[in-house]
Motif scaffolding. Structure first.
Motif, PDB file in Angstrom:
ATOM      1  N   ASN A 127      21.082  87.582  18.556  1.00  0.00           N
ATOM      2  CA  ASN A 127      20.174  86.455  18.361  1.00  0.00           C
ATOM      3  C   ASN A 127      19.179  86.334  19.512  1.00  0.00           C
ATOM      4  O   ASN A 127      19.573  86.350  20.674  1.00  0.00           O
ATOM      5  N   ARG A 155      24.576  80.733  17.811  1.00  0.00           N
ATOM      6  CA  ARG A 155      25.377  81.954  17.690  1.00  0.00           C
ATOM      7  C   ARG A 155      25.086  82.591  16.339  1.00  0.00           C
ATOM      8  O   ARG A 155      25.042  81.916  15.315  1.00  0.00           O
ATOM      9  N   ALA A 156      24.846  83.894  16.331  1.00  0.00           N
ATOM     10  CA  ALA A 156      24.551  84.599  15.083  1.00  0.00           C
ATOM     11  C   ALA A 156      25.783  84.578  14.170  1.00  0.00           C
ATOM     12  O   ALA A 156      26.910  84.664  14.659  1.00  0.00           O
ATOM     13  N   PRO A 157      25.581  84.444  12.846  1.00  0.00           N
ATOM     14  CA  PRO A 157      26.724  84.440  11.919  1.00  0.00           C
ATOM     15  C   PRO A 157      27.583  85.701  12.086  1.00  0.00           C
ATOM     16  O   PRO A 157      27.060  86.796  12.248  1.00  0.00           O
ATOM     17  N   ARG A 158      28.879  85.513  12.081  1.00  0.00           N
ATOM     18  CA  ARG A 158      29.868  86.588  12.189  1.00  0.00           C
ATOM     19  C   ARG A 158      29.747  87.407  13.472  1.00  0.00           C
ATOM     20  O   ARG A 158      30.209  88.543  13.540  1.00  0.00           O
ATOM     21  N   SER A 159      29.078  86.858  14.485  1.00  0.00           N
ATOM     22  CA  SER A 159      28.978  87.571  15.763  1.00  0.00           C
ATOM     23  C   SER A 159      30.159  87.170  16.644  1.00  0.00           C
ATOM     24  O   SER A 159      30.783  86.129  16.424  1.00  0.00           O
ATOM     25  N   GLN A 177      24.845  76.342  21.521  1.00  0.00           N
ATOM     26  CA  GLN A 177      23.414  76.288  21.234  1.00  0.00           C
ATOM     27  C   GLN A 177      22.780  75.134  22.002  1.00  0.00           C
ATOM     28  O   GLN A 177      23.308  74.041  22.052  1.00  0.00           O
TER      29      GLN A 177
END
Length: 186
Positions: free
Chosen positions: A104, A124-128, A82
């Motif tokens: 995202n 980073r998107a959760p669980r991606s 990020q």
């Protein structure tokens, strides 16, 4: 757009995938000027352009591909976390209104030109997955994924190994691993 090739003198059709171009001019045996037709509903975003003459239709090749909408062809760097500033290269970026890293959307980006965007990587998107596809959206649509096996439009949030020295040896060999995002390696 201009199509180059050969044996175009008596061309009677130019197709973008399954969609025929209504306006085209045969400039010479080696060149056609054509106006791309609208993208056919539910057709792929990347299509083959084929020319038909009384002698037949041009064969499929990697040089006959046309992309409707923006196309990402490179990321620099292609890894980070990020906040990493990434330069996206490609085509048809004018008017871009979204840049997605997987699921995202990046909040900060600048369209530098029709072929370049500077973007700040979103979290980073959760669980991606750690490796995500980067796609650009314009009023003309969202760019296609290049292919499931392509790395040109992929960004890695996780650690990335770029080299081993030495790359061979037996048990106990000390190996230097080079790459990125190794902080807090477990």
């Amino acid at each position: 757009m201009i199509i180059t090739g050969g044996n175009f003198t008596r061309a009677n059709a130019v197709n973008f995938g399954a969609n025929p171009a209504r306006v085209f001019t045969v400039n010479s045996d080696a060149q056609i000027t054509v106006t791309a037709p609208p993208r056919a509903p539910r057709s792929p975003a990347i299509v083959d352009v084929r020319v038909t003459t009384p002698g037949g239709t041009s064969p499929l090749s990697s040089q006959d591909r046309f992309s409707y909408g923006p196309l990402v062809t490179g990321l620099s760097p292609s890894f980070g976390r990020q906040g990493t500033q990434v330069i996206i290269t490609g085509d048809n970026f004018t008017g871009a209104n979204a840049v997605d890293f997987g699921a995202n959307t990046a909040r900060v980006f600048t369209v530098n030109s029709d072929t370049q965007i500077t973007v700040t990587a979103p979290p980073r998107a959760p669980r991606s997955p750690a490796i995500v596809d980067v796609r650009v959206t314009t009023p003309g649509g969202t760019g296609p994924l290049i292919s499931p096996l392509s790395s040109q439009d992929r960004f890695s949030y996780g650690p990335l190994v770029t080299g081993l020295n030495p790359s061979f040896g037996g048990q106990g060999t000390q190996v230097i691993v080079t790459g990125a995002n190794f902080t807090r390696a477990s």
